[in-house]
Scaffold this active site. Structure first.
Site: not given
Ligand code: NAD
Length: 329
Positions: A122, A13-15, A192, A11, A196
């Site tokens: 989550k 993305g943001g994280l 996500e 991934g 909710h």
């Molecule tokens: P995002 O949408 O910004 O980025 C997701 C990344 O995953 C992208 O680069 C996308 O291309 C890639 N991706 C998506 N589907 C894919 C696949 N099938 N194969 C390969 N790559 C794929 O996501 P984000 O906002 O960074 O969040 C990531 C996860 O972190 C989320 O599931 C979110 O629930 C979790 N999160 C958890 C907490 C916590 O406190 N536990 C807090 C924030 C986010």
């Protein structure tokens, strides 16, 4: 396995981007592999935060100079892990539908990966699916750390620690505040949270176009209010023996337009001591700390714990309430 441990991030993305930036100054971990929906990269000498930062929301690492296109980028990560090129992976992937991440973890186990994977899942239903993978994960010789972000994660572990003052725990109350300057930077997280909302679910949130999301957020002044969430802190604290799941409440406020937190993030643990005194411990995160800092810091801390367990021949699935994170230098 010796340091620097070779790390992969699924991934971008943001994280994922923030995780690459967080790892850059670390001596004990080196980012060597990343992937997203359309591509992947592997650089044994190290991938920089700038290499990953160049991926715009909705775009792919495949278009970057270090990237390659693939029809199965996750398969490429599993292949690198099984070949011994990567010691640990952080799964910074969306979990829509709710069995997607468990299916990715299963692929690592079935492929025969002998290292460590960590997630920041989550939902209760998703963490339960991961816990059910304990046997194939142990058979593979792998460690998986689940629910290791902020909540579940940092706050769940804090609750498990705070509970130790009590003979009986009566309630665990988690309230989080998140400020995101631009929802687009954290598309999966925001979708996500939309899932909710009243009248919504996973399928509906996943099917929304970007303009649907913008309209949905604008109608709510860009603030999502979350109550009584189906959040895995409950099953994790129950499994750790702290409290039954019905006593764990999770909710919060997410501002999807301003970086300032709309409310402080805290966990309150109420219980009765062995002397019969009722009290509440409160652990509050500093308002200056971002979601990315509070998710990715613990994720890599728990990845280090997983590597430590693996090095001692211990395998299987662990949650953030089972063990302490170790600090990555
Ligand atoms: P995002 O949408 O910004 O980025 C997701 C990344 O995953 C992208 O680069 C996308 O291309 C890639 N991706 C998506 N589907 C894919 C696949 N099938 N194969 C390969 N790559 C794929 O996501 P984000 O906002 O960074 O969040 C990531 C996860 O972190 C989320 O599931 C979110 O629930 C979790 N999160 C958890 C907490 C916590 O406190 N536990 C807090 C924030 C986010």
């Amino acid at each position: 396995m010796s340091t620097p441990w070779r790390i992969g991030i699924l991934g971008c993305g943001g994280l994922g981007k923030a995780a690459a930036a967080l790892l850059e100054p670390k001596a004990e971990m080196r980012l060597v592999a990343v992937c997203d929906t359309q591509g992947w990269a592997h650089c044994p000498a190290g991938i920089t935060a700038a290499d990953v930062a160049g991926v715009a929301p909705g775009e792919s690492i495949a278009a970057q100079p270090i990237g390659r296109r693939s029809d199965d980028p996750i398969g490429e990560m599993v292949r690198l892990g099984v070949a011994g090129e990567v010691d640990g992976f952080f799964l910074a992937l969306p979990n829509l539908p709710s069995d997607f991440l468990p299916s990715v973890v299963r692929r690592f186990a079935e492929g025969g990966f002998q290292g460590v994977t960590v997630d920041a899942l989550k939902r209760t239903v998703a963490v339960e699916q991961i816990l059910a993978l304990d046997e194939p994960i142990r058979e593979a010789g792998m460690v998986h750390m689940t629910g290791c972000g902020a909540t579940p994660g940092l706050l769940t572990a804090a609750a498990a620690l705070a509970a130790q003052s009590y003979q009986t725990v009566e309630a665990v109350d988690i309230r989080f505040g998140v400020g995101i300057a631009n929802w687009d930077a954290y598309r999966a997280t925001v979708r996500e949270d939309i899932a909710h909302q009243r009248g919504m679910d996973f399928e509906k949130a996943k099917a929304m176009s970007d303009s649907d999301v913008e309209r949905f957020l604008a109608e709510r002044s860009w603030i999502l209010e979350l109550h009584d969430m189906e959040h895995a802190d409950d099953v994790m604290l129950e499994r750790a023996g702290v409290v039954t799941r019905d006593k764990v409440k999770v909710g919060g406020l997410v501002d999807t337009k301003r970086a300032k937190k709309p409310v402080s993030t805290s966990v309150q643990v109420t219980g009765v001591t062995f002397e019969g005194k009722r009290s509440t411990h409160t652990f509050t995160l500093g308002d200056e700390t971002s979601m990315a800092a509070n998710v990715n810091g613990p994720a890599f801390g728990y990845l280090k714990t997983g590597l430590w367990l693996r090095g001692r021949g211990i395998t299987g699935v662990f949650t953030s309430a089972d063990v302490m994170p170790r600090f990555v230098r």
